[in-house]
Design a protein around this motif. Sequence first.
Motif, PDB file in Angstrom:
ATOM      1  N   SER A 217       9.157  -9.720 -18.930  1.00 22.72           N
ATOM      2  CA  SER A 217      10.140  -9.650 -17.848  1.00 22.72           C
ATOM      3  C   SER A 217      11.512 -10.021 -18.387  1.00 22.72           C
ATOM      4  CB  SER A 217       9.734 -10.586 -16.712  1.00 22.72           C
ATOM      5  OG  SER A 217       9.865 -11.925 -17.141  1.00 22.72           O
ATOM      6  N   ASP A 218      12.505  -9.946 -17.514  1.00 25.09           N
ATOM      7  CA  ASP A 218      13.885 -10.261 -17.876  1.00 25.09           C
ATOM      8  C   ASP A 218      14.009 -11.662 -18.475  1.00 25.09           C
ATOM      9  OD1 ASP A 218      15.972  -8.452 -17.785  1.00 25.09           O
ATOM     10  OD2 ASP A 218      17.009  -9.553 -16.212  1.00 25.09           O
ATOM     11  N   LYS A 219      13.237 -12.627 -17.970  1.00 28.63           N
ATOM     12  CA  LYS A 219      13.348 -13.995 -18.466  1.00 28.63           C
ATOM     13  C   LYS A 219      12.829 -14.121 -19.899  1.00 28.63           C
ATOM     14  CE  LYS A 219       9.046 -15.760 -16.463  1.00 28.63           C
ATOM     15  NZ  LYS A 219       8.277 -15.610 -17.666  1.00 28.63           N
ATOM     16  N   ASP A 220      12.019 -13.179 -20.351  1.00 26.79           N
ATOM     17  CA  ASP A 220      11.504 -13.191 -21.719  1.00 26.79           C
ATOM     18  C   ASP A 220      12.502 -12.634 -22.726  1.00 26.79           C
ATOM     19  OD1 ASP A 220       8.921 -14.174 -20.955  1.00 26.79           O
ATOM     20  OD2 ASP A 220       8.458 -12.154 -20.235  1.00 26.79           O
ATOM     21  N   LEU A 221      13.511 -11.934 -22.254  1.00 25.39           N
ATOM     22  CA  LEU A 221      14.512 -11.302 -23.117  1.00 25.39           C
ATOM     23  C   LEU A 221      15.563 -12.335 -23.511  1.00 25.39           C
ATOM     24  CD1 LEU A 221      15.180  -8.436 -24.222  1.00 25.39           C
ATOM     25  CD2 LEU A 221      16.705  -8.200 -22.266  1.00 25.39           C
ATOM     26  N   LYS A 222      15.680 -12.611 -24.802  1.00 30.68           N
ATOM     27  CA  LYS A 222      16.622 -13.617 -25.298  1.00 30.68           C
ATOM     28  C   LYS A 222      17.767 -12.917 -26.034  1.00 30.68           C
ATOM     29  CE  LYS A 222      13.683 -16.667 -23.934  1.00 30.68           C
ATOM     30  NZ  LYS A 222      13.759 -17.052 -22.578  1.00 30.68           N
ATOM     31  N   SER A 223      18.970 -13.495 -25.952  1.00 29.73           N
ATOM     32  CA  SER A 223      20.122 -12.903 -26.615  1.00 29.73           C
ATOM     33  C   SER A 223      20.757 -13.883 -27.584  1.00 29.73           C
ATOM     34  CB  SER A 223      21.156 -12.441 -25.590  1.00 29.73           C
ATOM     35  OG  SER A 223      21.671 -13.551 -24.893  1.00 29.73           O
ATOM     36  N   VAL A 224      21.370 -13.325 -28.628  1.00 35.02           N
ATOM     37  CA  VAL A 224      22.208 -14.096 -29.546  1.00 35.02           C
ATOM     38  C   VAL A 224      23.503 -13.319 -29.685  1.00 35.02           C
ATOM     39  CG1 VAL A 224      20.379 -15.329 -30.776  1.00 35.02           C
ATOM     40  CG2 VAL A 224      21.035 -13.085 -31.553  1.00 35.02           C
ATOM     41  N   ASN A 225      24.625 -13.951 -29.309  1.00 33.39           N
ATOM     42  CA  ASN A 225      25.924 -13.283 -29.342  1.00 33.39           C
ATOM     43  C   ASN A 225      27.042 -14.315 -29.308  1.00 33.39           C
ATOM     44  OD1 ASN A 225      26.032 -14.080 -26.606  1.00 33.39           O
ATOM     45  ND2 ASN A 225      25.249 -12.112 -25.917  1.00 33.39           N
ATOM     46  N   THR A 226      28.283 -13.850 -29.302  1.00 30.99           N
ATOM     47  CA  THR A 226      29.413 -14.779 -29.264  1.00 30.99           C
ATOM     48  C   THR A 226      29.517 -15.479 -27.918  1.00 30.99           C
ATOM     49  OG1 THR A 226      30.957 -13.027 -28.600  1.00 30.99           O
ATOM     50  CG2 THR A 226      30.756 -13.461 -30.947  1.00 30.99           C
ATOM     51  N   GLN A 227      29.089 -14.814 -26.870  1.00 29.92           N
ATOM     52  CA  GLN A 227      29.193 -15.380 -25.524  1.00 29.92           C
ATOM     53  C   GLN A 227      28.384 -16.671 -25.390  1.00 29.92           C
ATOM     54  OE1 GLN A 227      28.194 -12.529 -22.529  1.00 29.92           O
ATOM     55  NE2 GLN A 227      28.931 -13.793 -20.856  1.00 29.92           N
ATOM     56  N   ASN A 228      27.169 -16.683 -25.950  1.00 27.10           N
ATOM     57  CA  ASN A 228      26.368 -17.903 -25.862  1.00 27.10           C
ATOM     58  C   ASN A 228      26.491 -18.771 -27.110  1.00 27.10           C
ATOM     59  OD1 ASN A 228      24.607 -16.695 -27.742  1.00 27.10           O
ATOM     60  ND2 ASN A 228      23.174 -16.041 -26.171  1.00 27.10           N
ATOM     61  N   GLY A 229      27.347 -18.359 -28.053  1.00 32.16           N
ATOM     62  CA  GLY A 229      27.612 -19.160 -29.245  1.00 32.16           C
ATOM     63  C   GLY A 229      26.495 -19.180 -30.271  1.00 32.16           C
TER      64      GLY A 229
ATOM     65  N   PHE B  71      25.566 -16.448 -32.197  1.00 36.99           N
ATOM     66  CA  PHE B  71      25.780 -15.465 -33.254  1.00 36.99           C
ATOM     67  C   PHE B  71      27.267 -15.131 -33.268  1.00 36.99           C
ATOM     68  CE2 PHE B  71      24.898 -11.189 -35.259  1.00 36.99           C
ATOM     69  CZ  PHE B  71      24.235 -11.688 -36.367  1.00 36.99           C
ATOM     70  N   PRO B  72      27.892 -15.004 -34.439  1.00 41.87           N
ATOM     71  CA  PRO B  72      29.343 -14.805 -34.484  1.00 41.87           C
ATOM     72  C   PRO B  72      29.815 -13.367 -34.276  1.00 41.87           C
ATOM     73  CG  PRO B  72      28.486 -15.041 -36.696  1.00 41.87           C
ATOM     74  CD  PRO B  72      27.327 -15.256 -35.759  1.00 41.87           C
ATOM     75  N   PHE B  73      28.907 -12.450 -33.958  1.00 40.67           N
ATOM     76  CA  PHE B  73      29.269 -11.041 -33.789  1.00 40.67           C
ATOM     77  C   PHE B  73      28.672 -10.490 -32.499  1.00 40.67           C
ATOM     78  CE2 PHE B  73      28.762 -11.848 -38.370  1.00 40.67           C
ATOM     79  CZ  PHE B  73      30.047 -11.600 -38.807  1.00 40.67           C
ATOM     80  N   ASP B  74      29.334  -9.469 -31.943  1.00 37.48           N
ATOM     81  CA  ASP B  74      28.819  -8.805 -30.752  1.00 37.48           C
ATOM     82  C   ASP B  74      28.482  -7.336 -30.988  1.00 37.48           C
ATOM     83  OD1 ASP B  74      28.766 -10.922 -28.939  1.00 37.48           O
ATOM     84  OD2 ASP B  74      30.864 -10.653 -28.426  1.00 37.48           O
ATOM     85  N   GLU B  75      29.321  -6.601 -31.678  1.00 39.51           N
ATOM     86  CA  GLU B  75      29.150  -5.144 -31.829  1.00 39.51           C
ATOM     87  C   GLU B  75      28.110  -4.855 -32.913  1.00 39.51           C
ATOM     88  OE1 GLU B  75      29.589  -1.276 -30.747  1.00 39.51           O
ATOM     89  OE2 GLU B  75      30.501  -2.988 -29.746  1.00 39.51           O
ATOM     90  N   ILE B  76      26.837  -4.929 -32.528  1.00 39.70           N
ATOM     91  CA  ILE B  76      25.725  -4.717 -33.454  1.00 39.70           C
ATOM     92  C   ILE B  76      25.365  -3.233 -33.418  1.00 39.70           C
ATOM     93  CG2 ILE B  76      23.404  -5.435 -34.102  1.00 39.70           C
ATOM     94  CD1 ILE B  76      25.592  -7.706 -33.998  1.00 39.70           C
ATOM     95  N   THR B  77      25.492  -2.568 -34.555  1.00 43.14           N
ATOM     96  CA  THR B  77      25.273  -1.125 -34.615  1.00 43.14           C
ATOM     97  C   THR B  77      23.845  -0.755 -34.998  1.00 43.14           C
ATOM     98  OG1 THR B  77      26.081  -1.172 -36.876  1.00 43.14           O
ATOM     99  CG2 THR B  77      27.675  -0.605 -35.154  1.00 43.14           C
ATOM    100  N   CYS B  78      23.178  -1.637 -35.738  1.00 41.94           N
ATOM    101  CA  CYS B  78      21.816  -1.339 -36.183  1.00 41.94           C
ATOM    102  C   CYS B  78      21.161  -2.638 -36.634  1.00 41.94           C
ATOM    103  CB  CYS B  78      21.830  -0.324 -37.321  1.00 41.94           C
ATOM    104  SG  CYS B  78      22.842  -0.807 -38.736  1.00 41.94           S
ATOM    105  N   LEU B  79      19.858  -2.603 -36.750  1.00 41.03           N
ATOM    106  CA  LEU B  79      19.134  -3.738 -37.317  1.00 41.03           C
ATOM    107  C   LEU B  79      17.811  -3.267 -37.874  1.00 41.03           C
ATOM    108  CD1 LEU B  79      16.857  -4.363 -34.975  1.00 41.03           C
ATOM    109  CD2 LEU B  79      18.673  -5.709 -33.994  1.00 41.03           C
TER     110      LEU B  79
END
Length: 158
Positions: free
Chosen positions: A55-67, A69-77
């Motif tokens: 569910s939505d609660k299982d989806l975790k994010s890493v980005n500049t907004q939550n501090g 990860f220092p990048f947001d525009e991730i093009t591939c992984l």
Amino acid sequence: MVTVKDDGELAYTQLMKQTHNESCLHCIRPDKNGRLWIASNNGVYHIDMHSLTPSDKDLKSVNTQNGKFPFDEITCLMPDSIGNIWVGVRGGGLQKCRYDNDKRKFEIVKGYSIHEGLMTTNVFSIASDRQGNIWVGTDNGLTCIRKDEKVSSYRFGH
């Protein structure tokens, strides 16, 4: 997200419906531990696919907004066979990352930019070969990071 139930029936679950503001998901890749990694224009998302009903609660994010990860525009992984998550960033080069499941922490192990041998800092594709070398496609050519961490780059079109 579409999953297959034990009886073979398809089940649809909508993720990112309330708490995530995404307009572009660039890449989705599973790792060897059952975690799904998502490259977006708002950082990296991941979800443990062992849950029978993610569910939505299982989806975790890493980005500049939550501090986290220092990048947001991730093009591939690309998750590799030894547990690294290689992350391509528009303007941020290539980031070799790890996810510590016990600490629930995603961190950069090493960053690659022009100083480390990339053609540019705009990374658009990542692949690995049978020898464990990492191949990186940029807007100015191709870079190979060998297992011994030596870097070779090849310019295209000029």
